[in-house]
Motif scaffolding. Structure first.
Motif, PDB file in Angstrom:
ATOM      1  N   ALA A  28      41.185  56.317  31.595  1.00 41.95           N
ATOM      2  CA  ALA A  28      40.445  55.164  32.120  1.00 41.95           C
ATOM      3  C   ALA A  28      41.231  54.485  33.234  1.00 41.95           C
ATOM      4  O   ALA A  28      42.455  54.460  33.225  1.00 41.95           O
ATOM      5  N   ARG A  29      40.496  53.930  34.178  1.00 46.12           N
ATOM      6  CA  ARG A  29      41.118  53.218  35.298  1.00 46.12           C
ATOM      7  C   ARG A  29      41.398  51.785  34.879  1.00 46.12           C
ATOM      8  O   ARG A  29      40.530  51.105  34.327  1.00 46.12           O
ATOM      9  N   LEU A  30      42.626  51.321  35.146  1.00 47.02           N
ATOM     10  CA  LEU A  30      42.951  49.922  34.881  1.00 47.02           C
ATOM     11  C   LEU A  30      42.333  49.034  35.965  1.00 47.02           C
ATOM     12  O   LEU A  30      42.063  49.500  37.077  1.00 47.02           O
ATOM     13  N   PRO A  31      42.100  47.766  35.666  1.00 47.67           N
ATOM     14  CA  PRO A  31      41.610  46.849  36.708  1.00 47.67           C
ATOM     15  C   PRO A  31      42.568  46.817  37.897  1.00 47.67           C
ATOM     16  O   PRO A  31      43.754  47.140  37.768  1.00 47.67           O
ATOM     17  N   ALA A  32      42.050  46.427  39.037  1.00 48.95           N
ATOM     18  CA  ALA A  32      42.870  46.344  40.245  1.00 48.95           C
ATOM     19  C   ALA A  32      43.986  45.320  40.062  1.00 48.95           C
ATOM     20  O   ALA A  32      43.868  44.387  39.256  1.00 48.95           O
ATOM     21  N   GLU A  33      45.052  45.513  40.805  1.00 44.87           N
ATOM     22  CA  GLU A  33      46.215  44.622  40.731  1.00 44.87           C
ATOM     23  C   GLU A  33      45.806  43.163  40.908  1.00 44.87           C
ATOM     24  O   GLU A  33      46.262  42.281  40.170  1.00 44.87           O
ATOM     25  N   ARG A  34      44.926  42.908  41.881  1.00 41.78           N
ATOM     26  CA  ARG A  34      44.466  41.543  42.132  1.00 41.78           C
ATOM     27  C   ARG A  34      43.731  40.975  40.920  1.00 41.78           C
ATOM     28  O   ARG A  34      43.914  39.814  40.542  1.00 41.78           O
ATOM     29  N   ASP A  35      42.891  41.799  40.283  1.00 41.15           N
ATOM     30  CA  ASP A  35      42.128  41.343  39.127  1.00 41.15           C
ATOM     31  C   ASP A  35      43.037  41.072  37.931  1.00 41.15           C
ATOM     32  O   ASP A  35      42.832  40.100  37.189  1.00 41.15           O
ATOM     33  N   LEU A  36      44.046  41.913  37.745  1.00 39.68           N
ATOM     34  CA  LEU A  36      44.987  41.694  36.646  1.00 39.68           C
ATOM     35  C   LEU A  36      45.798  40.408  36.874  1.00 39.68           C
ATOM     36  O   LEU A  36      46.088  39.675  35.932  1.00 39.68           O
ATOM     37  N   ALA A  37      46.135  40.159  38.139  1.00 39.25           N
ATOM     38  CA  ALA A  37      46.874  38.928  38.457  1.00 39.25           C
ATOM     39  C   ALA A  37      46.051  37.701  38.090  1.00 39.25           C
ATOM     40  O   ALA A  37      46.572  36.718  37.545  1.00 39.25           O
ATOM     41  N   GLU A  38      44.743  37.758  38.359  1.00 44.72           N
ATOM     42  CA  GLU A  38      43.866  36.644  37.999  1.00 44.72           C
ATOM     43  C   GLU A  38      43.702  36.540  36.485  1.00 44.72           C
ATOM     44  O   GLU A  38      43.720  35.444  35.914  1.00 44.72           O
ATOM     45  N   GLN A  39      43.578  37.679  35.822  1.00 39.49           N
ATOM     46  CA  GLN A  39      43.392  37.687  34.374  1.00 39.49           C
ATOM     47  C   GLN A  39      44.580  37.065  33.642  1.00 39.49           C
ATOM     48  O   GLN A  39      44.406  36.257  32.726  1.00 39.49           O
ATOM     49  N   PHE A  40      45.785  37.445  34.065  1.00 43.61           N
ATOM     50  CA  PHE A  40      46.989  36.951  33.398  1.00 43.61           C
ATOM     51  C   PHE A  40      47.551  35.682  34.040  1.00 43.61           C
ATOM     52  O   PHE A  40      48.544  35.142  33.571  1.00 43.61           O
ATOM     53  N   GLU A  41      46.923  35.256  35.133  1.00 41.33           N
ATOM     54  CA  GLU A  41      47.338  34.040  35.846  1.00 41.33           C
ATOM     55  C   GLU A  41      48.801  34.120  36.284  1.00 41.33           C
ATOM     56  O   GLU A  41      49.612  33.221  36.030  1.00 41.33           O
TER      57      GLU A  41
END
Length: 249
Positions: A28-41
């Protein structure tokens, strides 16, 4: 979160747990780096450190032009988190804070023999370029600026930060990647720092040091991104080779 656990480790452990639970299946593909940054703040460099930590564990890998994917056959020990300690981006953030102010303080106190030492080290960086001697001159340059402050605690802190760079496995891993990509000490930026110190201009010295270390961060971001891309390209080339070999049978 475990006591003294680094931020990138917490994120890597969280994603590893999601992989183990099946939230992210093999391939499976992980979310994009930008999206992970937003998710984990957190910042994108922190996510980059977490991705590299997961890659070292064998849990994820890159695919050509499409992102980071969960490994289809992770090693049995992949979910055991190694103590990688401090990442390069976290280290540079601390260096910006301490070394920029140390440069400002040094500008007010530095004398001619100390300036002569910095110019000699600058000459070594220019002459040696990408050798071990150039990297050693880079380290001695920054510690010499700390020494020029005349403050023993500042000297100790900056020496400790450089010790972290040389001893933290994740730091060593990331800086080695950057060096393989041709990143060398930026002599021209060190020269701007020396010029500001020679002018006894604290603000200019502070700004020159801060700008230099921020460019080091940029170099690391580029180098780690390129490393992942090249690994993906190598994997893709190997897949093509295997397909071609099968066709020839």
């Amino acid at each position: 979160m475990a006591p003294n656990q680094k931020l990138y480790q917490r994120i890597a452990d969280s994603i590893a747990a999601e992989i183990a639970s099946g939230a992210y299946e093999p391939g499976a593909r992980l979310p994009a780096e930008r999206d992970l940054a937003e998710q984990f703040e957190v910042s994108r460099p922190t996510i980059r450190e977490a991705m590299i930590a997961l890659e070292i564990r064998g849990l994820v890998g890159a695919k050509k032009g499409s992102g980071i994917y969960v490994s289809t056959t992770p090693p049995e020990t992949a979910l055991i988190a190694p103590e990688l300690d401090v990442g390069a981006f976290e280290l540079i953030e601390a260096r910006i804070l301490f070394e920029s102010e140390a440069a400002a303080l040094a500008a007010a106190a530095i004398d001619e023999p100390q300036l002569a030492e910095l110019r000699a080290l600058l000459g070594e960086m220019k002459q040696e370029r990408d050798t071990d001697a150039a990297f050693d001159a880079d380290k001695r340059f920054h510690i010499a600026i700390a020494a020029a402050t005349g403050n023993s605690l500042i000297i100790s802190v900056i020496e400790m930060l450089w010790a972290v760079r040389e001893q933290s496995p994740l730091c060593v891993h990331m800086f080695a990647r950057a060096r393989r990509k041709g990143v060398t000490p930026r002599a021209n930026e060190h020269e701007l720092i020396v010029d500001a110190l020679a002018q006894h201009d604290p603000q200019r010295a502070r700004d020159a040091m801060r700008a230099h270390l921020r460019r080091v961060t940029d170099d690391l971001l580029d180098a780690t991104k390129l490393e992942l891309m090249e690994k993906a390209e190598a994997d893709f080339a190997e897949q093509l080779r295997r397909v071609s070999a099968r066709k020839a049978v």
